[in-house]
Design a protein around this motif. Structure first.
Motif, PDB file in Angstrom:
ATOM      1  N   ALA A   1       0.229  -2.499 -38.581  1.00 39.58           N
ATOM      2  CA  ALA A   1       0.052  -0.937 -38.655  1.00 39.58           C
ATOM      3  C   ALA A   1       1.382  -0.673 -39.332  1.00 39.58           C
ATOM      4  O   ALA A   1       2.106  -0.953 -39.898  1.00 39.58           O
ATOM      5  CB  ALA A   1       0.367  -0.717 -37.174  1.00 39.58           C
ATOM      6  N   GLY A   2       1.205   0.867 -39.748  1.00 39.68           N
ATOM      7  CA  GLY A   2       2.195   1.528 -40.595  1.00 39.68           C
ATOM      8  C   GLY A   2       2.057   1.265 -41.914  1.00 39.68           C
ATOM      9  O   GLY A   2       1.042   0.843 -42.471  1.00 39.68           O
ATOM     10  N   GLY A   3       3.108   0.997 -42.563  1.00 36.33           N
ATOM     11  CA  GLY A   3       3.204   0.922 -44.069  1.00 36.33           C
ATOM     12  C   GLY A   3       3.216   2.254 -44.966  1.00 36.33           C
ATOM     13  O   GLY A   3       3.203   2.017 -46.066  1.00 36.33           O
ATOM     14  N   SER A   4       3.216   3.366 -44.374  1.00 37.71           N
ATOM     15  CA  SER A   4       3.357   4.478 -45.013  1.00 37.71           C
ATOM     16  C   SER A   4       5.152   4.750 -45.697  1.00 37.71           C
ATOM     17  O   SER A   4       5.709   4.433 -44.750  1.00 37.71           O
ATOM     18  CB  SER A   4       2.661   5.843 -44.467  1.00 37.71           C
ATOM     19  N   TRP A   5       4.981   5.447 -46.402  1.00 36.04           N
ATOM     20  CA  TRP A   5       6.265   5.876 -47.244  1.00 36.04           C
ATOM     21  C   TRP A   5       7.339   6.648 -46.073  1.00 36.04           C
ATOM     22  O   TRP A   5       6.819   7.627 -45.468  1.00 36.04           O
ATOM     23  CB  TRP A   5       6.141   6.421 -48.354  1.00 36.04           C
TER      24      TRP A   5
END
Lengths: 313, 283
Positions: free
Chosen positions: A67-71
């Motif tokens: 999950a996640g992985g955004s800047w």
């Protein structure tokens, strides 16, 4: 190589360069990359890429679960630098490095000086001091967890025989880091011992012969020949030891399982816990880079100190 | 490696005796923890768990060893440790030696800065890379595979540096003669340079092997399958699962240590030399 090459009697850099041009730079260049390719592929895949990708992960909120992985920009770094646990872990690592490096260098020197006197039983001395270095960290930890057992351990038996109260070596937060230091010194001093032994063997005999003619006693020979001659080796050994001690994880993690490690968690363990227990890959990568920065600063500092010393002498 | 005597003929015997006694005390102190472990491994579990001397009340027993060996995992872990460490050693030495030879002997554009990059990389601690490396292994689907364990361990910039230094010292005339006879670079490397470099290659190999055999953190992260574990991580799972059973734990410790101790006794000279050669290049 089919191109005929004239063969000079003495090879210099210039003649080597000439060989390169006569065989053709592209040919030699091609051969070179053939030799380099296997290493460079591995180097790129398992060192350069992770180093770059880690930097990228550290500015995202990537999770181990996928999950996640955004800047998130510098949020992870901002959080790390205001995270008391991170600072405590960093302090633990630095303190461990200071407290472990001193005995690891001094004891190694004493051992090497004694063994180098050529007393009988060379192989036995070397085996005794170096053997622990051959043990896996798991094995070392098991032995010392047993020695430090407050009720049945050998450490407290020895203290008891001396009339000293038993100590809760691994449970007491005031002493458990020092218990780790003791185990570490026992485990790894043999490595520095061998380095010192090698350095001692490189001291030219003539120096001692000249000193003997001048009537210098053993103490004088130690302080005015042996120790100054060992100085370059000492600088290197301290450097290597500091960098090795900063990487503390295995034995601290293994010996203190089940003990509250709030005061003894080294920074590498905090990297592991944030990433693999807390699943926060992004945050863990950010702490990794804080740790890396520390290593680089220490490394550069040591390098400059070494060069300045060299320029002075 | 024999120690030269550096004392002058005038030195009295008294200093020698004092040195001997100090040395003997230190050596005993250093051997003691391991000897305690060996003694405990030969006790019954009850004796090991209650305070007692070198030999427990129930006398010597190999119960702990038998108990542990009948648990088939220890053999699997030992075998995994052995073969993965060997593969890591062979791959590391091969790719490092080839690269070092190119840096030492061949001329190609970018040679200097590329070598500088590799030397600079010596300072990168593997611990810093665990997160992105794990992520990479997930992407390649190498988690819980022997290759996931092996591949990240084969990059050793320090070894390229050490081997390059060594190759620089090998006289180039020998190679030139062979090349005039029409031998290619690889052939020259294989049949002239390698045989001359046997001691330093052995040193590097031993160093890499010890590190691989004892590595804990990476195998601990990348392998979860009990059948694929190496000794250091496997033994840790036993402790985590059953708590510490002292006699058995010590029996395991002794068994895991035995192979390297035997190797050390046989190859003492080479190992001492190996540490001296490679140790200064970084660990």
């Amino acid at each position: 190589m089919t191109a005929a090459v004239e063969r000079p009697l003495v090879r210099t850099a210039a003649s080597r360069a000439r060989t390169a041009t006569t065989t053709g730079p592209s040919r030699e260049g091609l051969v070179s990359w053939g030799f380099l390719a296997p290493f460079l592929v591995a180097f790129a895949l398992f060192l350069v890429w992770p180093l770059v990708h880690g930097l990228y992960l550290s500015v995202t909120n990537q999770s181990l679960t996928g999950a996640g992985g955004s800047w998130v920009g510098l949020d992870n770094y901002r959080e790390a630098l205001t995270d008391p646990t991170m600072w405590r872990a960093l302090r633990t690592t630095v303190w461990f490095t200071v407290v472990s490096t001193i005995p690891l260098v001094i004891l190694a020197l004493v051992m090497a000086l004694l063994v180098h006197r050529g007393l009988p039983g060379q192989w036995l001395w070397r085996l005794s001091f170096f053997m622990p270095f051959l043990l896996a960290s798991t094995v070392v930890s098991q032995i010392w967890v047993w020695i430090f057992n407050p009720d049945i351990g050998a450490a407290n038996s020895v203290l008891g025989a001396l009339g000293i109260e038993p100590i809760a070596w691994l449970q007491d937060p005031a002493v458990n880091l020092y218990a780790i230091v003791i185990a570490t010194v026992w485990w790894t001093v043999g490595f520095n011992f061998l380095l010192y032994l090698a350095a001692l063997q490189n001291i030219p005999d003539q120096l001692y012969e000249a000193a003997a003619i001048d009537g210098a006693g053993p103490w004088r020979r130690l302080t005015s020949i042996t120790l100054p001659q060992l100085w370059p080796a000492t600088i290197l050994i301290v450097m290597l030891q500091v960098l090795a001690s900063l990487k503390l994880f295995d034995q601290a993690y293994q010996m203190l399982i089940g003990v509250s490690t709030d005061t003894t968690r080294p920074i590498v363990q905090y990297i592991y816990e944030s990433g693999f227990v807390g699943y926060r890959f992004g945050y863990s990568a950010a702490i990794s880079y804080v740790f890396f920065a520390l290593i680089v600063v220490v490394g550069v500092f040591q390098m400059t100190a070494m060069n300045r010393r060299r320029n002075l002498s | 490696m024999r120690s030269r005597q550096t004392r002058s003929p005038g030195e009295k015997g008294a200093g020698r005796v004092v040195a001997f006694v100090v040395l003997a005390l230190m050596a005993v102190g250093w051997l003691m923890p391991f000897l305690w472990a060996v003694a405990t491994a030969f006790k019954t579990e009850t004796d090991a768990a209650s305070e007692s001397g070198w030999i427990g009340g129930d006398g010597l027993t190999t119960e702990a060893f038998r108990e542990m060996l009948s648990n088939g995992n220890v053999w699997i872990w030992a075998l995994n440790s052995l073969w993965t460490s060997l593969v890591i050693t062979v791959l590391t030495v091969t790719i490092s030696a080839l690269a070092a030879y190119a840096f030492s002997r061949l001329r190609f554009p970018g040679r200097r800065w590329l070598f500088a990059v590799i030397v600079a990389a010596i300072i990168i601690p593997p611990q810093v890379l665990i997160i992105p490396l794990f992520y990479e292994m997930l992407t390649f689907d190498l988690i819980d595979t022997p290759w996931g364990l092996i591949l990240p361990q084969i990059v050793a910039p320090a070894m390229v540096f050490i081997l390059k230094q060594f190759f620089d010292g090998v006289p180039i005339e020998l190679e030139d003669a062979a090349r005039v006879d029409g031998a290619g670079r690889l052939r020259v490397f294989w049949s002239i340079v390698l045989p001359l470099s046997r001691p330093v290659m052995a040193a590097v190999a031993i160093f890499v092997f010890i590190n691989a055999w004892n590595n804990f953190l990476w195998p601990f992260l990348v392998i979860n399958d009990t059948n694929l574990m190496t000794l250091p991580t496997g033994l840790q799972t036993v402790i985590d699962a059953h708590g510490i059973q002292y006699a058995q734990t010590m029996a395991q410790a002794v068994l895991a240590a035995l192979p390297l101790i035997v190797v050390f006794l046989f190859f003492q000279r080479q190992i001492v030399k190996g540490v001296a050669t490679t140790g200064f290049g970084g660990r």
